[in-house]
Design an enzyme around this catalytic site. Structure first.
Site, PDB file in Angstrom:
ATOM      1  N   SER A 106       0.868  -1.189   0.000  1.00 40.84           N
ATOM      2  CA  SER A 106       0.000   0.000   0.000  1.00 40.84           C
ATOM      3  C   SER A 106       0.899   1.233   0.000  1.00 40.84           C
ATOM      4  CB  SER A 106      -0.857  -0.004   1.267  1.00 40.84           C
ATOM      5  OG  SER A 106      -1.532   1.225   1.416  1.00 40.84           O
ATOM      6  N   TYR A 133      -2.018  -1.051  10.457  1.00 44.14           N
ATOM      7  CA  TYR A 133      -2.136  -1.405   9.033  1.00 44.14           C
ATOM      8  C   TYR A 133      -0.877  -0.919   8.297  1.00 44.14           C
ATOM      9  CZ  TYR A 133      -3.865  -1.511   4.219  1.00 44.14           C
ATOM     10  OH  TYR A 133      -4.002  -1.749   2.880  1.00 44.14           O
TER      11      TYR A 133
HETATM   12  N1  LIG Z   1      -8.725  -0.899  -1.404  1.00 41.40           N
HETATM   13  C1  LIG Z   1      -7.722  -0.078  -1.148  1.00 41.40           C
HETATM   14  O1  LIG Z   1      -7.889   1.170  -1.119  1.00 41.40           O
HETATM   15  C2  LIG Z   1      -6.337  -0.647  -0.957  1.00 41.40           C
HETATM   16  C3  LIG Z   1      -5.245   0.239  -0.992  1.00 41.40           C
HETATM   17  C4  LIG Z   1      -3.968  -0.260  -0.806  1.00 41.40           C
HETATM   18  C5  LIG Z   1      -3.763  -1.600  -0.595  1.00 41.40           C
HETATM   19  N2  LIG Z   1      -4.833  -2.459  -0.551  1.00 41.40           N
HETATM   20  C6  LIG Z   1      -4.571  -3.888  -0.313  1.00 41.40           C
HETATM   21  O2  LIG Z   1      -5.059  -4.633  -1.391  1.00 41.40           O
HETATM   22  C7  LIG Z   1      -5.317  -5.960  -0.962  1.00 41.40           C
HETATM   23  C8  LIG Z   1      -6.666  -6.409  -1.493  1.00 41.40           C
HETATM   24  O3  LIG Z   1      -7.668  -5.641  -0.877  1.00 41.40           O
HETATM   25  P1  LIG Z   1      -8.969  -5.132  -1.638  1.00 41.40           P
HETATM   26  O4  LIG Z   1      -8.897  -3.659  -1.661  1.00 41.40           O
HETATM   27  O5  LIG Z   1      -9.158  -5.854  -2.893  1.00 41.40           O
HETATM   28  O6  LIG Z   1     -10.069  -5.498  -0.541  1.00 41.40           O
HETATM   29  P2  LIG Z   1     -11.245  -6.606  -0.569  1.00 41.40           P
HETATM   30  O7  LIG Z   1     -12.141  -6.338  -1.715  1.00 41.40           O
HETATM   31  O8  LIG Z   1     -11.825  -6.579   0.800  1.00 41.40           O
HETATM   32  O9  LIG Z   1     -10.477  -7.967  -0.817  1.00 41.40           O
HETATM   33  C9  LIG Z   1      -9.703  -8.590   0.188  1.00 41.40           C
HETATM   34  C10 LIG Z   1      -9.501 -10.019  -0.201  1.00 41.40           C
HETATM   35  O10 LIG Z   1      -8.650 -10.664   0.761  1.00 41.40           O
HETATM   36  C11 LIG Z   1      -9.237 -11.909   1.110  1.00 41.40           C
HETATM   37  N3  LIG Z   1      -8.769 -12.308   2.435  1.00 41.40           N
HETATM   38  C12 LIG Z   1      -8.794 -11.617   3.590  1.00 41.40           C
HETATM   39  N4  LIG Z   1      -8.258 -12.345   4.585  1.00 41.40           N
HETATM   40  C13 LIG Z   1      -7.891 -13.527   4.046  1.00 41.40           C
HETATM   41  C14 LIG Z   1      -7.293 -14.699   4.553  1.00 41.40           C
HETATM   42  N5  LIG Z   1      -6.952 -14.808   5.845  1.00 41.40           N
HETATM   43  N6  LIG Z   1      -7.050 -15.734   3.716  1.00 41.40           N
HETATM   44  C15 LIG Z   1      -7.392 -15.641   2.404  1.00 41.40           C
HETATM   45  N7  LIG Z   1      -7.962 -14.561   1.861  1.00 41.40           N
HETATM   46  C16 LIG Z   1      -8.216 -13.519   2.672  1.00 41.40           C
HETATM   47  C17 LIG Z   1     -10.740 -11.662   1.015  1.00 41.40           C
HETATM   48  O11 LIG Z   1     -11.449 -12.864   0.769  1.00 41.40           O
HETATM   49  P3  LIG Z   1     -12.235 -13.730   1.867  1.00 41.40           P
HETATM   50  O12 LIG Z   1     -12.921 -12.771   2.778  1.00 41.40           O
HETATM   51  O13 LIG Z   1     -13.147 -14.577   1.020  1.00 41.40           O
HETATM   52  O14 LIG Z   1     -11.171 -14.528   2.540  1.00 41.40           O
HETATM   53  C18 LIG Z   1     -10.797 -10.809  -0.244  1.00 41.40           C
HETATM   54  O15 LIG Z   1     -10.782 -11.622  -1.394  1.00 41.40           O
HETATM   55  C19 LIG Z   1      -5.231  -5.944   0.562  1.00 41.40           C
HETATM   56  O16 LIG Z   1      -3.994  -6.496   0.967  1.00 41.40           O
HETATM   57  C20 LIG Z   1      -5.279  -4.455   0.893  1.00 41.40           C
HETATM   58  O17 LIG Z   1      -4.618  -4.169   2.090  1.00 41.40           O
HETATM   59  C21 LIG Z   1      -6.120  -2.008  -0.731  1.00 41.40           C
END
Ligand SMILES: NC(=O)c1ccc[n+]([C@@H]2O[C@H](COP(=O)([O-])OP(=O)(O)OC[C@H]3O[C@@H](n4cnc5c(N)ncnc54)[C@H](OP(=O)(O)O)[C@@H]3O)[C@@H](O)[C@H]2O)c1
Length: 266
Positions: free
Chosen positions: A131, A144
């Site tokens: 991030s 985080y």
């Molecule tokens: N959205 C943002 O603004 C943003 C910005 C910077 C970085 N990120 C990073 O991008 C990554 C993806 O996030 P996203 O934005 O796409 O959010 P999201 O839509 O909530 O997706 C998160 C994914 O992680 C999975 N997950 C969570 N805990 C898990 C576990 N213990 N084992 C396996 N799968 C798990 C969830 O699936 P299940 O619940 O089905 O397990 C879901 O598929 C994260 O690492 C987040 O920190 C996001």
């Protein structure tokens, strides 16, 4: 060698789902892993896998199953994760550990399970989705930020340790992305503290607005695919010019100035 088979964690939503689809459209077979074990996209090259990345034995089993089915695993995209929210002072060790458990140790388990395969092949591509908050800290998301910074550091150390092996590491640092991340954010138990109430209210409204109005997860998916198609991957990538500029400013401005500016905004 080129990437033909990949494991993307967090494939049931947001960035992971978009990445799985983008890679599949480019002809890569993708195992999209998540606890739900579902995928919101349909493509013959995307295979849903049920996996909690905190389960070491299951992670190893999934990697073995991929090898059995395809005879190779060329890349992992360590993307699964979520964020906790609340003042540092009121966060328990258990809550802080939970943040590190998935973000840092969960990704580490995926990396460890795949490294012997990559070594044997003399080829492997490890992408961590960290991030911009790994390099830029905001209030109430201290754990985080810390966990993402730790994962970014790990990726860069590993990158040097693996020099000359054919295995490369790249960390992608997204800014605000409109995904399920915002609704999945977990408040710490002692979040409602009058000492922080006003600051948190303003801050949460701002970050939720930024995230829900953020970029499409396709932007990050495209950045992942771009790195996987390169002969050699970059070490770290901040997608989109505006976030790149922020990343540059954070590096060149004195830390005190950066924190003062961020405190005004957040
Ligand atoms: N959205 C943002 O603004 C943003 C910005 C910077 C970085 N990120 C990073 O991008 C990554 C993806 O996030 P996203 O934005 O796409 O959010 P999201 O839509 O909530 O997706 C998160 C994914 O992680 C999975 N997950 C969570 N805990 C898990 C576990 N213990 N084992 C396996 N799968 C798990 C969830 O699936 P299940 O619940 O089905 O397990 C879901 O598929 C994260 O690492 C987040 O920190 C996001």
């Amino acid at each position: 060698m080129e990437v033909k088979v990949a494991l993307v964690t967090g494939g049931s939503s947001g960035i992971g789902a978009a990445t799985a689809l983008a890679l599949a459209k480019a002809g890569i077979k993708v195992y999209a892993a998540s606890r739900r074990g579902t995928i919101p996209v349909e493509h013959p090259l995307v295979v849903p896998v049920k996996l909690d990345i905190n389960d070491e034995a299951l992670t190893e089993k999934v990697v073995s199953q991929i090898l059995e089915a395809d005879g190779r695993l060329d890349s992992i995209v360590c993307n699964a994760g979520a964020g906790i929210y609340g003042p540092v002072e009121n966060t328990t060790d258990a809550e802080a550990r939970e943040q590190f458990e998935t973000t840092y140790f969960g990704s580490l388990k995926t990396i460890r399970a795949s490294l012997p395969v990559f070594r044997k092949q003399g080829f492997g591509r490890i992408i961590t989705i960290t991030s911009v908050m790994a390099v830029l800290q905001l209030p109430y998301q201290g754990f985080y930020s810390s966990a993402k910074a730790a994962l970014l550091s790990l990726s860069q150390s590993l990158s040097m340790e693996l020099k000359g092996t054919g295995i490369e590491c790249c960390s992608i640092l997204p800014g605000d992305v409109a995904t399920g991340f915002t609704s999945a954010r977990k408040m710490i138990a002692k979040a409602s503290d009058p000492a922080y109430a006003e600051g948190m209210k303003k801050n949460l409204a701002k970050i939720e607005k930024d995230e829900t109005g953020g970029m499409s997860p396709d932007v990050i998916a495209k950045a992942v695919l771009k790195q996987l198609k390169r002969r050699h991957m970059a070490v770290r990538v901040i997608p989109r010019i505006d976030y790149k500029a922020v990343g540059l400013l954070v590096r060149i401005l004195p830390a005190k100035w950066v924190l003062t500016i961020l405190s005004w905004i957040y």
